[in-house]
Design a protein around this motif. Structure first.
Motif, PDB file in Angstrom:
ATOM      1  N   PHE A  49      47.665  45.572  51.202  1.00  0.00           N
ATOM      2  CA  PHE A  49      46.863  44.356  51.248  1.00  0.00           C
ATOM      3  C   PHE A  49      45.461  44.701  50.761  1.00  0.00           C
ATOM      4  O   PHE A  49      44.759  45.502  51.393  1.00  0.00           O
ATOM      5  N   LEU A  50      45.073  44.140  49.628  1.00  0.00           N
ATOM      6  CA  LEU A  50      43.761  44.366  49.026  1.00  0.00           C
ATOM      7  C   LEU A  50      42.857  43.203  49.428  1.00  0.00           C
ATOM      8  O   LEU A  50      43.073  42.071  48.983  1.00  0.00           O
ATOM      9  N   VAL A  51      41.858  43.476  50.263  1.00  0.00           N
ATOM     10  CA  VAL A  51      41.017  42.424  50.834  1.00  0.00           C
ATOM     11  C   VAL A  51      39.564  42.646  50.442  1.00  0.00           C
ATOM     12  O   VAL A  51      38.931  43.599  50.891  1.00  0.00           O
ATOM     13  N   MET A  52      39.042  41.754  49.599  1.00  0.00           N
ATOM     14  CA  MET A  52      37.631  41.860  49.216  1.00  0.00           C
ATOM     15  C   MET A  52      36.754  41.206  50.269  1.00  0.00           C
ATOM     16  O   MET A  52      37.163  40.231  50.912  1.00  0.00           O
ATOM     17  N   ASN A  53      35.553  41.763  50.450  1.00  0.00           N
ATOM     18  CA  ASN A  53      34.655  41.225  51.475  1.00  0.00           C
ATOM     19  C   ASN A  53      33.626  40.244  50.905  1.00  0.00           C
ATOM     20  O   ASN A  53      32.714  39.842  51.612  1.00  0.00           O
ATOM     21  N   GLY A  54      33.761  39.877  49.660  1.00  0.00           N
ATOM     22  CA  GLY A  54      32.875  38.911  49.023  1.00  0.00           C
ATOM     23  C   GLY A  54      33.208  38.828  47.546  1.00  0.00           C
ATOM     24  O   GLY A  54      34.092  39.542  47.067  1.00  0.00           O
ATOM     25  N   TYR A  55      32.505  37.970  46.838  1.00  0.00           N
ATOM     26  CA  TYR A  55      32.842  37.717  45.436  1.00  0.00           C
ATOM     27  C   TYR A  55      31.852  38.317  44.442  1.00  0.00           C
ATOM     28  O   TYR A  55      32.079  38.247  43.241  1.00  0.00           O
ATOM     29  N   ASP A  56      30.772  38.911  44.925  1.00  0.00           N
ATOM     30  CA  ASP A  56      29.838  39.582  44.020  1.00  0.00           C
ATOM     31  C   ASP A  56      30.602  40.669  43.267  1.00  0.00           C
ATOM     32  O   ASP A  56      31.366  41.423  43.856  1.00  0.00           O
ATOM     33  N   GLY A  57      30.450  40.723  41.963  1.00  0.00           N
ATOM     34  CA  GLY A  57      31.141  41.731  41.157  1.00  0.00           C
ATOM     35  C   GLY A  57      32.619  41.443  40.934  1.00  0.00           C
ATOM     36  O   GLY A  57      33.370  42.322  40.521  1.00  0.00           O
ATOM     37  N   LEU A  58      33.047  40.218  41.195  1.00  0.00           N
ATOM     38  CA  LEU A  58      34.465  39.872  41.068  1.00  0.00           C
ATOM     39  C   LEU A  58      35.026  40.203  39.693  1.00  0.00           C
ATOM     40  O   LEU A  58      36.156  40.689  39.583  1.00  0.00           O
ATOM     41  N   ASN A  59      34.262  39.963  38.651  1.00  0.00           N
ATOM     42  CA  ASN A  59      34.785  40.225  37.304  1.00  0.00           C
ATOM     43  C   ASN A  59      35.167  41.683  37.096  1.00  0.00           C
ATOM     44  O   ASN A  59      36.085  41.980  36.334  1.00  0.00           O
ATOM     45  N   SER A  60      34.498  42.604  37.789  1.00  0.00           N
ATOM     46  CA  SER A  60      34.861  44.020  37.649  1.00  0.00           C
ATOM     47  C   SER A  60      36.275  44.272  38.176  1.00  0.00           C
ATOM     48  O   SER A  60      36.990  45.124  37.647  1.00  0.00           O
ATOM     49  N   THR A  61      36.689  43.540  39.199  1.00  0.00           N
ATOM     50  CA  THR A  61      38.053  43.657  39.716  1.00  0.00           C
ATOM     51  C   THR A  61      39.027  42.915  38.805  1.00  0.00           C
ATOM     52  O   THR A  61      40.076  43.445  38.443  1.00  0.00           O
ATOM     53  N   LEU A  62      38.665  41.704  38.407  1.00  0.00           N
ATOM     54  CA  LEU A  62      39.560  40.904  37.567  1.00  0.00           C
ATOM     55  C   LEU A  62      39.761  41.522  36.190  1.00  0.00           C
ATOM     56  O   LEU A  62      40.846  41.407  35.611  1.00  0.00           O
ATOM     57  N   ASP A  63      38.749  42.203  35.681  1.00  0.00           N
ATOM     58  CA  ASP A  63      38.871  42.845  34.372  1.00  0.00           C
ATOM     59  C   ASP A  63      39.909  43.967  34.382  1.00  0.00           C
ATOM     60  O   ASP A  63      40.450  44.318  33.340  1.00  0.00           O
ATOM     61  N   ARG A  64      40.178  44.510  35.552  1.00  0.00           N
ATOM     62  CA  ARG A  64      41.167  45.596  35.683  1.00  0.00           C
ATOM     63  C   ARG A  64      42.504  45.085  36.218  1.00  0.00           C
ATOM     64  O   ARG A  64      43.379  45.863  36.555  1.00  0.00           O
ATOM     65  N   ARG A  65      42.646  43.779  36.299  1.00  0.00           N
ATOM     66  CA  ARG A  65      43.834  43.157  36.886  1.00  0.00           C
ATOM     67  C   ARG A  65      45.125  43.607  36.213  1.00  0.00           C
ATOM     68  O   ARG A  65      46.162  43.668  36.846  1.00  0.00           O
ATOM     69  N   ILE A  66      45.090  43.961  34.965  1.00  0.00           N
ATOM     70  CA  ILE A  66      46.298  44.352  34.248  1.00  0.00           C
ATOM     71  C   ILE A  66      46.863  45.683  34.769  1.00  0.00           C
ATOM     72  O   ILE A  66      48.042  45.958  34.634  1.00  0.00           O
ATOM     73  N   SER A  67      46.023  46.491  35.428  1.00  0.00           N
ATOM     74  CA  SER A  67      46.455  47.819  35.876  1.00  0.00           C
ATOM     75  C   SER A  67      47.101  47.821  37.259  1.00  0.00           C
ATOM     76  O   SER A  67      47.611  48.841  37.698  1.00  0.00           O
ATOM     77  N   PHE A  68      47.081  46.695  37.972  1.00  0.00           N
ATOM     78  CA  PHE A  68      47.747  46.628  39.287  1.00  0.00           C
ATOM     79  C   PHE A  68      48.356  45.242  39.489  1.00  0.00           C
ATOM     80  O   PHE A  68      47.926  44.273  38.888  1.00  0.00           O
ATOM     81  N   LYS A  69      49.394  45.203  40.327  1.00  0.00           N
ATOM     82  CA  LYS A  69      50.158  43.966  40.498  1.00  0.00           C
ATOM     83  C   LYS A  69      49.994  43.320  41.872  1.00  0.00           C
ATOM     84  O   LYS A  69      50.437  42.210  42.089  1.00  0.00           O
ATOM     85  N   SER A  70      49.398  44.021  42.821  1.00  0.00           N
ATOM     86  CA  SER A  70      49.271  43.505  44.185  1.00  0.00           C
ATOM     87  C   SER A  70      48.376  42.278  44.226  1.00  0.00           C
ATOM     88  O   SER A  70      47.396  42.193  43.482  1.00  0.00           O
ATOM     89  N   PRO A  71      48.707  41.325  45.103  1.00  0.00           N
ATOM     90  CA  PRO A  71      47.850  40.142  45.233  1.00  0.00           C
ATOM     91  C   PRO A  71      46.490  40.513  45.816  1.00  0.00           C
ATOM     92  O   PRO A  71      46.345  41.530  46.494  1.00  0.00           O
ATOM     93  N   LEU A  72      45.519  39.675  45.543  1.00  0.00           N
ATOM     94  CA  LEU A  72      44.167  39.865  46.062  1.00  0.00           C
ATOM     95  C   LEU A  72      43.885  38.848  47.158  1.00  0.00           C
ATOM     96  O   LEU A  72      44.254  37.672  47.056  1.00  0.00           O
ATOM     97  N   PHE A  73      43.211  39.336  48.182  1.00  0.00           N
ATOM     98  CA  PHE A  73      42.795  38.498  49.300  1.00  0.00           C
ATOM     99  C   PHE A  73      41.288  38.618  49.441  1.00  0.00           C
ATOM    100  O   PHE A  73      40.679  39.580  48.980  1.00  0.00           O
ATOM    101  N   SER A  74      40.675  37.637  50.101  1.00  0.00           N
ATOM    102  CA  SER A  74      39.254  37.713  50.438  1.00  0.00           C
ATOM    103  C   SER A  74      39.091  37.224  51.870  1.00  0.00           C
ATOM    104  O   SER A  74      39.820  36.355  52.336  1.00  0.00           O
ATOM    105  N   ILE A  75      38.128  37.820  52.554  1.00  0.00           N
ATOM    106  CA  ILE A  75      37.865  37.411  53.935  1.00  0.00           C
ATOM    107  C   ILE A  75      37.365  35.971  53.925  1.00  0.00           C
ATOM    108  O   ILE A  75      36.448  35.620  53.178  1.00  0.00           O
ATOM    109  N   ASP A  76      37.962  35.149  54.758  1.00  0.00           N
ATOM    110  CA  ASP A  76      37.606  33.729  54.862  1.00  0.00           C
ATOM    111  C   ASP A  76      36.375  33.578  55.753  1.00  0.00           C
ATOM    112  O   ASP A  76      36.483  33.492  56.972  1.00  0.00           O
ATOM    113  N   ASN A  77      35.203  33.576  55.130  1.00  0.00           N
ATOM    114  CA  ASN A  77      33.971  33.483  55.917  1.00  0.00           C
ATOM    115  C   ASN A  77      33.870  32.161  56.676  1.00  0.00           C
ATOM    116  O   ASN A  77      33.265  32.112  57.745  1.00  0.00           O
ATOM    117  N   ASN A  78      34.472  31.096  56.158  1.00  0.00           N
ATOM    118  CA  ASN A  78      34.428  29.813  56.870  1.00  0.00           C
ATOM    119  C   ASN A  78      35.167  29.900  58.199  1.00  0.00           C
ATOM    120  O   ASN A  78      34.735  29.317  59.192  1.00  0.00           O
TER     121      ASN A  78
END
Length: 177
Positions: free
Chosen positions: A96-125
């Motif tokens: 389970f890959l869980v990001m703690n915020g969206y700052d720098g998101l493009n750095s993760t998305l740009d590498r999306r082709i190298s991994f297949k696991s879904p991405l999660f983010s902490i629901d601050n609401n």
């Protein structure tokens, strides 16, 4: 002088204080969706999650690895996502890959082709806080079985190893063996 200083301060943005959702592009905002269930997750989406949802899913797997990360991390302890995915696959962990915020998101998305696991983010609401340090602490506390508002103690790591829904250990780096 005061007018120039005020204009300068207004043009500055602080990254990482909040979840930075408001700073995402329209395209990236559309990728962030609430988690409804863990079936048929789309790798093009980022699922907002809370620790209660995650712990319920952890109980369905013999062993799991939860990696809570900051997008774009440059520390020696932050490896590319495919490294965590390869480790989990090799050792039989549900990842389970869980990001703690969206700052720098493009750095993760740009590498999306190298991994297949879904991405999660902490629901601050869910945690009723816009501040990253607060909602991340609440999430981690609930994930580890502590009362939500427990004060942060010594930093143990961001790799959470589970057997079922029971926390086995927290590590800073992947085990070597």
């Amino acid at each position: 002088m005061a007018l120039v200083l005020s204009a300068t301060l207004l043009s500055c943005t602080i990254q990482g204080l909040t979840n930075d959702y408001s700073k995402l592009s329209v395209e990236n905002k559309a990728k962030v969706v609430p988690l409804e269930n863990f079936e048929n997750l789309n790798t093009e989406q980022i699922y907002k999650i809370n620790a209660q949802q995650l712990k319920s899913e952890l109980a369905k797997h013999p062993q799991s690895l939860v990696y809570i990360f900051k997008n774009g991390c440059t520390s020696d302890l932050c490896k590319p996502m495919y490294v965590y995915e390869n480790f989990a696959n090799k050792k039989g962990y549900k990842l389970f890959l869980v990001m703690n915020g969206y700052d720098g998101l493009n750095s993760t998305l740009d590498r999306r082709i190298s991994f297949k696991s879904p991405l999660f983010s902490i629901d601050n609401n869910f945690y009723e806080s816009k501040y990253r340090i607060t909602y991340t602490r609440y999430f981690e506390n609930e994930l580890t079985g502590k009362p939500r508002e427990t004060k942060r103690g010594e930093y143990l790591g961001n790799l959470y190893f589970f057997k079922g829904s029971q926390l086995e250990k927290i590590e800073r780096d992947l085990p070597k063996s």
